[in-house]
Design an enzyme around this catalytic site. Structure first.
Site, PDB file in Angstrom:
ATOM      1  N   LYS A   1       0.844  -1.199   0.000  1.00  0.00           N
ATOM      2  CA  LYS A   1       0.000   0.000   0.000  1.00  0.00           C
ATOM      3  C   LYS A   1       0.880   1.251   0.000  1.00  0.00           C
ATOM      4  O   LYS A   1       2.094   1.170   0.215  1.00  0.00           O
ATOM      5  CB  LYS A   1      -0.934  -0.010   1.213  1.00  0.00           C
ATOM      6  CG  LYS A   1      -0.226  -0.032   2.561  1.00  0.00           C
ATOM      7  CD  LYS A   1      -1.222  -0.168   3.696  1.00  0.00           C
ATOM      8  CE  LYS A   1      -0.484  -0.174   5.036  1.00  0.00           C
ATOM      9  NZ  LYS A   1      -1.425  -0.219   6.176  1.00  0.00           N
TER      10      LYS A   1
ATOM     11  N   TYR B   1      16.680  29.883   9.077  1.00  0.00           N
ATOM     12  CA  TYR B   1      15.568  30.751   9.461  1.00  0.00           C
ATOM     13  C   TYR B   1      15.539  30.972  10.970  1.00  0.00           C
ATOM     14  O   TYR B   1      15.741  30.046  11.753  1.00  0.00           O
ATOM     15  CB  TYR B   1      14.243  30.134   9.021  1.00  0.00           C
ATOM     16  CG  TYR B   1      13.905  30.358   7.571  1.00  0.00           C
ATOM     17  CD1 TYR B   1      13.800  31.641   7.039  1.00  0.00           C
ATOM     18  CD2 TYR B   1      13.681  29.278   6.723  1.00  0.00           C
ATOM     19  CE1 TYR B   1      13.501  31.839   5.706  1.00  0.00           C
ATOM     20  CE2 TYR B   1      13.367  29.453   5.397  1.00  0.00           C
ATOM     21  CZ  TYR B   1      13.279  30.741   4.884  1.00  0.00           C
ATOM     22  OH  TYR B   1      12.970  30.936   3.556  1.00  0.00           O
TER      23      TYR B   1
END
Length: 412
Positions: free
Chosen positions: A68, A289
């Site tokens: 899956k 950042y």
């Protein structure tokens, strides 16, 4: 002559010959290796070895392949042929579209669809592709019974009973009742009875024993129908949980299935980020950042061209994210023979690594830094990001260049 642009298109592989042997794999797929910021190396011999090991550990039970989520992010078109060549005959997917993709590669396999039937209009797709729905609810049963009536024959299905997960599945009482009803009507043809273990990664958890006992009770009511309960971790619980068919997933792809206990599972996927730039930064300056990382020494920074848009989670940042209060150490990479820490915040397309200890000029633009693989275990990388190997693999984005190492011993 081919243009540079035409050579970017991935080649179509020939995966199997009539004897279920691997004959040719992609040399690469996804982004062109000359242009990609990151590459994934998928080790097919390791995948096959893991499947065979899990088959041996399943004892008298067969081992299926859970493919899956596009084979846990690796690619159905890559993984299914390899599992077929290793002897796999049963596959589990989440949704019918995945099942249809598997059917194109595996003409004779049993393919089970875990999510069941959303509506009556879906049922014909199962018949056309010879997919086996996992019936999780009374509504699923009613839809499949009606479809069998239209087809004029009982069609195969799986019955899912919930033994303690409280996710999908019939209650134990309803599963027992339906066993009696279908024994009289023969409206459908159950070929598998299944349940799902909630805590198999903790072998001593009391819910494991409770679930197995409940499932054995239901199994008796379904007579000779095959039974399946064990996921990857369940394979290691012993004979009591294995029944007739095991369903390994994450262990096939190199993840450790049992908490705190390394098992002999081979790494399958290596993720590497290409270095875009080398920077030399003085002590006391900040990086990334928010100025999240304050440099305590003169630092050599490798700027790598992979970030959270590629599935390298921002939560694995070396600093500047809430997770660092709970898991103090951020993610690491591996380059030039050394482990190197992530500096500051992982950004959308770029990640900074402190490569100072690798030595002068040891890392250059164009080099690759391993994010997980043989030197940085998949589960370690996931833990640093506050998640699990399943999520890390299935988060991998489209921008990776995928390089597949074939199984030379199986080439004909």
């Amino acid at each position: 002559a081919n243009s540079p642009a035409s050579s970017i298109l991935p080649r179509t592989p020939t995966c199997l010959n009539g004897s279920n042997k691997l004959t040719e794999f992609h040399s690469h797929s996804g982004a062109d290796p000359r242009l990609a910021g990151g590459r994934l190396t998928i080790d097919i011999p390791a995948l096959m070895a893991n499947y065979r090991l899990l088959g041996e550990l399943s004892g008298g039970a067969r081992a299926a392949g859970v493919v899956k989520a596009n084979a846990y992010g690796l690619g159905i078109e890559i993984v299914v042929p390899a599992l077929l060549a290793a002897g796999c005959e049963d596959f589990f997917v989440a949704l019918p579209e995945e099942g249809i993709a598997v059917r194109k590669l595996a003409a004779d396999a049993q393919i089970f669809v875990l999510a069941g039937l959303f509506e009556a209009e879906a049922a014909p797709f199962y018949s056309e592709a010879r997919l086996i729905p996992v019936l999780n609810t009374e509504r699923d049963i009613a839809i499949w019974e009606a479809h069998c009536g239209v087809e004029g024959r009982a069609l195969p299905c799986a019955i899912h009973v919930d033994t303690g997960m409280n996710r999908l599945g019939l209650t134990v009482e309803r599963a027992l009742g339906y066993a009696r009803e279908n024994a009289l009507t023969r409206a459908i043809e159950p070929v598998l009875l299944m349940s799902h273990l909630a805590c198999a990664d903790e072998p001593m958890h009391p819910l494991n024993r409770k679930q197995v006992e409940l499932f054995r009770r239901v199994r008796e009511a379904y007579g000779g129908v095959e039974a399946s309960m064990a996921n990857s971790a369940g394979v290691f619980l012993g004979d009591s949980a294995r029944f007739d068919l095991t369903r390994p997933g994450i262990a096939l792809y190199g993840g450790q299935p049992v908490s705190g206990a390394a098992k002999p599972i081979r790494p399958v996927v290596t993720a590497e980020a290409r270095v875009a730039q080398i920077r030399y930064v003085r002590a006391g300056e900040r990086a990334s950042y928010g100025g999240a990382a304050t440099l305590t020494r003169d630092t050599t920074i490798a700027v790598a061209a992979v970030g959270y848009a590629d599935g390298y989670h921002r939560s694995g940042s070396g600093a500047g994210v809430p997770l660092r209060a709970a898991v103090p150490q951020g993610a690491h990479g591996f380059v030039a023979g050394r482990r190197v820490p992530v500096l500051g915040r992982v950004t959308m397309d770029l990640t900074l690594f402190d490569v100072t200890d690798c030595g002068p000029d040891a890392v250059q633009p164009g080099d690759h830094i391993e994010l997980f693989g043989p030197n940085i275990p998949l589960d370690e990388a996931a833990h640093a990001a506050g998640t699990i190997a399943y999520e890390l693999l299935t988060s991998l984005g489209r921008r990776w260049q995928r390089h597949v190492i074939g199984a030379e011993e199986d080439r004909a």
